[in-house]
Structures are given as C-alpha cells and as structure tokens.
Design a protein around this motif. Structure first.
Motif, mmCIF file in Angstrom:
data_model
loop_
_atom_site.group_PDB
_atom_site.id
_atom_site.type_symbol
_atom_site.label_atom_id
_atom_site.label_comp_id
_atom_site.label_asym_id
_atom_site.label_seq_id
_atom_site.Cartn_x
_atom_site.Cartn_y
_atom_site.Cartn_z
ATOM 1 N N ASN A 10 0.871 -1.176 0.000
ATOM 2 C CA ASN A 10 0.000 0.000 0.000
ATOM 3 C C ASN A 10 0.907 1.224 0.000
ATOM 4 O O ASN A 10 2.126 1.102 -0.105
ATOM 5 N N GLN A 60 -1.022 -9.683 3.258
ATOM 6 C CA GLN A 60 -2.429 -9.671 2.826
ATOM 7 C C GLN A 60 -3.227 -8.597 3.560
ATOM 8 O O GLN A 60 -4.022 -7.872 2.963
ATOM 9 N N ARG A 63 -2.392 -5.228 2.268
ATOM 10 C CA ARG A 63 -2.950 -4.983 0.934
ATOM 11 C C ARG A 63 -4.445 -4.713 0.977
ATOM 12 O O ARG A 63 -4.977 -3.994 0.135
ATOM 13 N N THR A 64 -5.140 -5.339 1.947
ATOM 14 C CA THR A 64 -6.612 -5.329 1.888
ATOM 15 C C THR A 64 -7.308 -4.417 2.895
ATOM 16 O O THR A 64 -8.412 -3.943 2.635
#
Length: 276
Positions: A10, A60, A63-64
């Motif tokens: 990110n 993860q 990123r999410t």
C-alpha cells in the motif's frame, strides 16, 4: 542501507528482499509514486519487519485493510512500546490491526461491541487499559469514531498478551474469565455490591490473579500455621466458606486446586471488602 522495492503493499508499506529474505518496510508515503525496483529513501523508513511464519498473512492485511486503520494500529503499537518501555511481540502487528479494523467496521455499521471482562481488565491490566484510552482519543480525532470502553478493554488485552513475558491470549482470557466468575460467586454468597474503584476490590482481583498464576505454574504458596488457619476459619466463617466455594468452582471448571492457606488469605480479602 538502501533497499529496492520488491512488492508494493500500500502507500505506506512495501516488501524488500534482503539477502534473499522478504522484509516488510513501513513509513508514511514510502511507496507514493514508486514502482518495483525503485530505491527507498532511508529517511522514509520507520519500521522494518521480518514476520516469521506469518509474512503472507501480514502482507495480505496490508494490501486489503483500509490504510487509515493500519496507520492507527501502528501508532497505538508504537505508543504502547513507548509507555511499556519494551518491544512487543511482532504478532501484535497482525492481531491488533486485524481486530481493530474489524471492530471499526462493525461500529460504523451500528453494531454494539461488548466485553464481559471490562471491569477485570481495567483493574488487572491498568497500564494497558490507559494505552487503550489513549487509542480511543486517537481514533476519535482521526476517524470521528467513538469507540466504547468495552473496545478499549479489547485493545488493552491485545497489548498485554503481546508483552514478551505474557501468557497467550487464550490463557489470559481463561484466567480473566475465572476471576470474573469468582467475583460473581462472592457477590451471590456475601451479597456485597462491588465498587470497581475501591482499593479492596482491586486488591482482591490482583490477589486472585497471582494465586491462579502460582497454581498454574506449580509455584510455592505462602504457608500458614495451623493455629492462624483455625483462627481465620472460626472468626471469618462466612468469608472462608465463600472462599471455599470459589475454590470448588475453580477445581470443577478449570482443574485448579487452591491450598487451605490460600483460602484463608482470600477470606481476609473478602472480609476487607465487606468492612468497606
């Protein structure tokens, strides 16, 4: 040392390769207008992680999850390490970030967050609870979301269990739940109203926690001569009977056995509670 970007997670987090090992590097705007193989300015680097066995999961999450949730979680962790003057276990970066983001989403959707162990956490993990209150203020200022004290206690528990010498989350919850159940037994048996702010209540909880720890770790207990034990059993009959009930519950539900001398000490605490 100069790092090249291997993967962008990110705006504020990237993966780099260092001696063939993946490391997560974080810093405000570290990946802004950057691409793979670009060099990261050392001045931008705030934290570097090697998440043993949990690298993929952390990547993860980064990123999410919403970036503002990640930023707030990292600020809370940094503040906590400063207040406790000790590093926290790296797993906190996954556990707290994941928990906090989910809690914030639920609150925004109008769900209520409850924590049955709020009063016990406030007393047993006071420093961590104060950090949680600081987090509550940060979240309000940054996101305009007012988290309840129940959520403050959840944050405190995450911080406590991330301390290097602390028990696991499961063990901490088990102990705190047992203490909650013991307090319920005291209220039912002696008919006392618990004042969570009183010194007597706080001393009782702290004593129970140390007693449970000693039993679980098979440590030596304070002994008491037979005469003193008999005196407490006779003078504080009602309180000793209540302490016995607590011990029976701990044995039947949790397999913990309290020695008689320990019941006498608990009876003295119960007597102080009533005197108040």
């Amino acid at each position: 040392m100069a790092f090249r970007i291997h993967k962008i997670l990110n705006n504020n987090a990237v993966v780099v390769l260092d001696d063939g090992k993946e490391k997560i590097v974080m810093g405000a705007g570290i990946a802004f207008q950057k691409r793979k193989n670009d060099i990261i300015p050392p001045s931008k680097i705030e934290k570097i992680f090697v998440m043993e066995g949990e690298n993929e999961k952390f990547q993860q999450l980064l990123r999410t999850l919403p970036e503002e949730h990640i930023e707030i979680a990292e600020e809370i962790i940094s503040y906590a390490e400063g207040q406790l003057q000790a590093p926290l276990n790296n797993h906190i970066h996954i556990a707290l970030t994941d928990h906090l983001s989910f809690a914030l989403e639920r609150l925004e959707q109008g769900y209520r967050i409850q924590n049955k162990l709020l009063n016990e956490i406030k007393v047993l993990y006071r420093k961590e609870y104060q950090i949680g209150l600081w987090a509550k203020q940060l979240i309000k200022e940054r996101l305009g979301i007012e988290i309840p004290d129940d959520e403050v206690a959840h944050i405190a528990l995450h911080i406590h269990t991330a301390k290097m010498d602390a028990a696991s989350m499961n063990k901490t919850l088990r102990q705190t739940t047992l203490i909650r159940e013991m307090v319920d037994i005291v209220q039912a048996e002696l008919g006392v109203d618990m004042d969570e702010e009183s010194i007597s209540y706080q001393r009782l909880l702290t004593h129970l926690r140390f007693a449970i720890n000693r039993i679980e770790d098979h440590e030596w207990f304070h002994s008491m001569d037979d005469e003193m034990l008999a005196l407490i059993q006779a003078k504080y009959e009602k309180e000793y009977a209540c302490a016995k009930k607590i011990a029976e519950h701990a044995k039947s539900e949790y397999g913990l056995e309290f020695p008689d001398a320990e019941l006498a000490y608990i009876a003295l605490h119960l007597q102080r509670l009533q005197k108040r």
